[in-house]
Design a protein around this motif. Structure first.
Motif, mmCIF file in Angstrom:
data_model
loop_
_atom_site.group_PDB
_atom_site.id
_atom_site.type_symbol
_atom_site.label_atom_id
_atom_site.label_comp_id
_atom_site.label_asym_id
_atom_site.label_seq_id
_atom_site.Cartn_x
_atom_site.Cartn_y
_atom_site.Cartn_z
ATOM 1 N N VAL A 1 0.848 -1.193 0.000
ATOM 2 C CA VAL A 1 0.000 0.000 0.000
ATOM 3 C C VAL A 1 0.883 1.243 0.000
ATOM 4 C CG1 VAL A 1 -1.744 1.328 1.263
ATOM 5 C CG2 VAL A 1 -1.880 -1.178 1.213
ATOM 6 N N SER A 2 0.559 2.177 -0.871
ATOM 7 C CA SER A 2 1.288 3.440 -0.944
ATOM 8 C C SER A 2 0.321 4.599 -0.729
ATOM 9 C CB SER A 2 1.957 3.564 -2.320
ATOM 10 O OG SER A 2 2.578 4.812 -2.470
ATOM 11 N N ILE A 3 0.671 5.517 0.159
ATOM 12 C CA ILE A 3 -0.155 6.703 0.392
ATOM 13 C C ILE A 3 0.260 7.775 -0.608
ATOM 14 C CG2 ILE A 3 -0.920 8.441 2.062
ATOM 15 C CD1 ILE A 3 -1.668 5.509 2.758
ATOM 16 N N VAL A 4 -0.648 8.127 -1.504
ATOM 17 C CA VAL A 4 -0.365 9.110 -2.552
ATOM 18 C C VAL A 4 -0.424 10.522 -1.994
ATOM 19 C CG1 VAL A 4 -1.121 10.005 -4.795
ATOM 20 C CG2 VAL A 4 -1.293 7.554 -4.302
ATOM 21 N N SER A 5 -1.440 10.805 -1.186
ATOM 22 C CA SER A 5 -1.560 12.137 -0.579
ATOM 23 C C SER A 5 -2.310 12.036 0.737
ATOM 24 C CB SER A 5 -2.266 13.111 -1.523
ATOM 25 O OG SER A 5 -3.616 12.707 -1.743
ATOM 26 N N LEU A 6 -1.996 12.973 1.625
ATOM 27 C CA LEU A 6 -2.615 13.026 2.956
ATOM 28 C C LEU A 6 -2.741 14.490 3.349
ATOM 29 C CD1 LEU A 6 -3.478 11.703 5.698
ATOM 30 C CD2 LEU A 6 -1.047 11.694 6.317
ATOM 31 N N SER A 7 -3.969 14.935 3.591
ATOM 32 C CA SER A 7 -4.168 16.332 4.015
ATOM 33 C C SER A 7 -5.185 16.381 5.147
ATOM 34 C CB SER A 7 -4.647 17.189 2.842
ATOM 35 O OG SER A 7 -5.912 16.739 2.364
ATOM 36 N N ASP A 8 -5.056 17.391 5.980
ATOM 37 C CA ASP A 8 -5.928 17.559 7.155
ATOM 38 C C ASP A 8 -6.413 19.000 7.177
ATOM 39 O OD1 ASP A 8 -7.219 17.535 9.562
ATOM 40 O OD2 ASP A 8 -5.488 16.950 10.766
ATOM 41 N N GLU A 9 -7.664 19.198 6.749
ATOM 42 C CA GLU A 9 -8.237 20.550 6.713
ATOM 43 C C GLU A 9 -9.668 20.515 7.220
ATOM 44 O OE1 GLU A 9 -7.981 22.169 2.804
ATOM 45 O OE2 GLU A 9 -5.807 21.870 2.637
ATOM 46 N N ASP A 10 -10.014 21.538 8.020
ATOM 47 C CA ASP A 10 -11.388 21.695 8.523
ATOM 48 C C ASP A 10 -11.894 20.413 9.181
ATOM 49 O OD1 ASP A 10 -11.423 24.288 7.458
ATOM 50 O OD2 ASP A 10 -12.052 23.528 5.504
ATOM 51 N N ASP A 11 -11.042 19.808 10.042
ATOM 52 C CA ASP A 11 -11.410 18.596 10.790
ATOM 53 C C ASP A 11 -11.744 17.411 9.894
ATOM 54 O OD1 ASP A 11 -11.079 19.873 13.272
ATOM 55 O OD2 ASP A 11 -13.083 20.755 13.116
ATOM 56 N N LEU A 12 -11.239 17.418 8.655
ATOM 57 C CA LEU A 12 -11.430 16.292 7.742
ATOM 58 C C LEU A 12 -10.061 15.856 7.217
ATOM 59 C CD1 LEU A 12 -13.360 14.411 6.080
ATOM 60 C CD2 LEU A 12 -13.213 16.140 4.255
ATOM 61 N N ILE A 13 -9.737 14.565 7.428
ATOM 62 C CA ILE A 13 -8.497 14.012 6.893
ATOM 63 C C ILE A 13 -8.825 13.366 5.544
ATOM 64 C CG2 ILE A 13 -6.653 12.327 7.236
ATOM 65 C CD1 ILE A 13 -7.121 12.599 10.267
ATOM 66 N N THR A 14 -8.167 13.831 4.495
ATOM 67 C CA THR A 14 -8.384 13.299 3.151
ATOM 68 C C THR A 14 -7.177 12.466 2.746
ATOM 69 O OG1 THR A 14 -9.729 15.221 2.553
ATOM 70 C CG2 THR A 14 -8.863 13.874 0.747
ATOM 71 N N ILE A 15 -7.443 11.216 2.397
ATOM 72 C CA ILE A 15 -6.364 10.274 2.076
ATOM 73 C C ILE A 15 -6.614 9.671 0.700
ATOM 74 C CG2 ILE A 15 -5.184 8.142 2.766
ATOM 75 C CD1 ILE A 15 -6.489 8.690 5.616
ATOM 76 N N LYS A 16 -5.573 9.687 -0.124
ATOM 77 C CA LYS A 16 -5.614 8.971 -1.395
ATOM 78 C C LYS A 16 -4.533 7.904 -1.345
ATOM 79 C CE LYS A 16 -7.454 12.881 -3.983
ATOM 80 N NZ LYS A 16 -7.297 13.807 -5.131
ATOM 81 N N ALA A 17 -4.916 6.656 -1.564
ATOM 82 C CA ALA A 17 -3.968 5.551 -1.417
ATOM 83 C C ALA A 17 -4.105 4.568 -2.569
ATOM 84 C CB ALA A 17 -4.199 4.829 -0.093
ATOM 85 N N GLU A 18 -2.990 3.882 -2.856
ATOM 86 C CA GLU A 18 -2.977 2.865 -3.911
ATOM 87 C C GLU A 18 -2.614 1.515 -3.308
ATOM 88 O OE1 GLU A 18 -1.590 5.818 -7.566
ATOM 89 O OE2 GLU A 18 -0.067 4.697 -6.434
ATOM 90 N N ILE A 19 -3.400 0.504 -3.668
ATOM 91 C CA ILE A 19 -3.112 -0.877 -3.275
ATOM 92 C C ILE A 19 -2.455 -1.549 -4.480
ATOM 93 C CG2 ILE A 19 -4.088 -3.093 -2.550
ATOM 94 C CD1 ILE A 19 -6.468 -1.509 -1.378
#
Length: 295
Positions: A212-230
């Motif tokens: 698994v690779s994490i492409v992007s990780l951001s934390d804004e306005d109490d929301l964690i947004t994660i894009k990941a590749e399996i």
């Protein structure tokens, strides 16, 4: 008496409960677990701090005969740990025979002067007569300073084991702040959660070929947004991971999101893609990109 601290290496064959033991000590999940062998691939540190001592537990990949470069990396990293710690915990379970796997590790341990504790795990599954037989056969080797029977899954005898470890530790500094549970970064923890959930959903032939690779990780306005590749190794495996009408991938995503939200205490938006990288376990540059050290 001064403050005590040190590093405790947890070693053993695959699937004997090393990660479960560390999670039981910390009373928090910092290492993923599954019933698939070789689930742990990296050396993972878990930090247990109390008033008079700090114990840094190092969970290692199961020591096994490697079949590819990833396997070589895993076994090498576990063996290296033996020479870098203050105490070694050698974990056995109910399959505690003197097979080739255990013989190999025992031969390594014979030549190391570091204090060693044998931990017979899963005693909830072992009949008393068998436990006595295992205990005596390993005691007669003269390798171990102490022998303990525990059940990591229900916490039996964990406190007694911790007391003995504290007694054996040298005096030393506090290596981590008191509220630290692990030194792993957020991306690693998230990728391991996703990999664990993927393992739980998959058939036996696929798990070793999953990364698994994490492409992007951001934390804004109490929301964690994660894009990941399996990543998997075959096109046919990609279809199995996604499942009919995408149901399996949705299940992996949902269970991953729930655990990540629990870990970080925030809402999570998780996007998952499945990609094919044939024979990635034999490719040094891909292994490095996935966070595995390659020589």
């Amino acid at each position: 008496m001064g403050y005590k601290s040190g590093f405790i290496g947890i070693v053993g064959r695959p699937n004997v409960g090393k990660s479960t033991l560390m999670n039981a000590v910390l009373e928090e999940k910092v290492a993923i677990i599954s019933d698939k062998p070789q689930t742990t691939r990296n050396v993972i540190r878990g930090v247990y701090t109390k008033e008079n001592a700090q114990m840094v537990f190092i969970d290692t990949p199961g020591i096994h005969k490697p079949k590819n470069k990833l396997g070589e990396y895993m076994t090498d990293s576990a063996v290296r740990t033996l020479n870098e710690v203050d105490i070694i915990l050698f974990i056995l379970d109910e399959r505690a025979d003197f097979g080739p796997g255990n013989e190999y590790i025992l031969n390594l341990l014979k030549d190391i002067k570091t204090p060693k504790i044998l931990v017979i795990n899963k005693i909830d599954k072992i009949e008393p007569d068998l436990f006595k037989e295992i205990y005596e056969s390993y005691e007669n080797l003269g390798i171990f300073d102490e022998i303990y029977g525990v059940s990591a899954i229900n916490g039996k005898n964990i406190e007694a084991l911790l007391s003995k470890i504290e007694e054996m530790l040298p005096e030393g500094p506090k290596f981590f702040p008191e509220d630290t549970l692990t030194d792993q970064h957020e991306k690693f923890l998230i990728s391991e959660i996703i990999r664990e959930k993927t393992l739980l959903y998959l058939e036996d032939e696929i798990p070793h070929g999953i990364a698994v690779s994490i492409v992007s990780l951001s934390d804004e306005d109490d929301l964690i947004t994660i894009k990941a590749e399996i990543y998997c190794e075959k096109k046919s495996h990609k279809g199995i991971i996604i499942g009919k009408e995408g149901r399996k991938l949705k299940g992996i995503g949902k269970s991953s999101r729930i655990e990540i939200e629990r870990l970080f205490g925030a809402k999570v938006f998780l996007e998952l893609w499945v990609k094919v990288r044939e024979n990635w376990r034999e490719n040094n540059s891909i292994l490095k990109n996935f966070g595995y050290f390659s020589r």
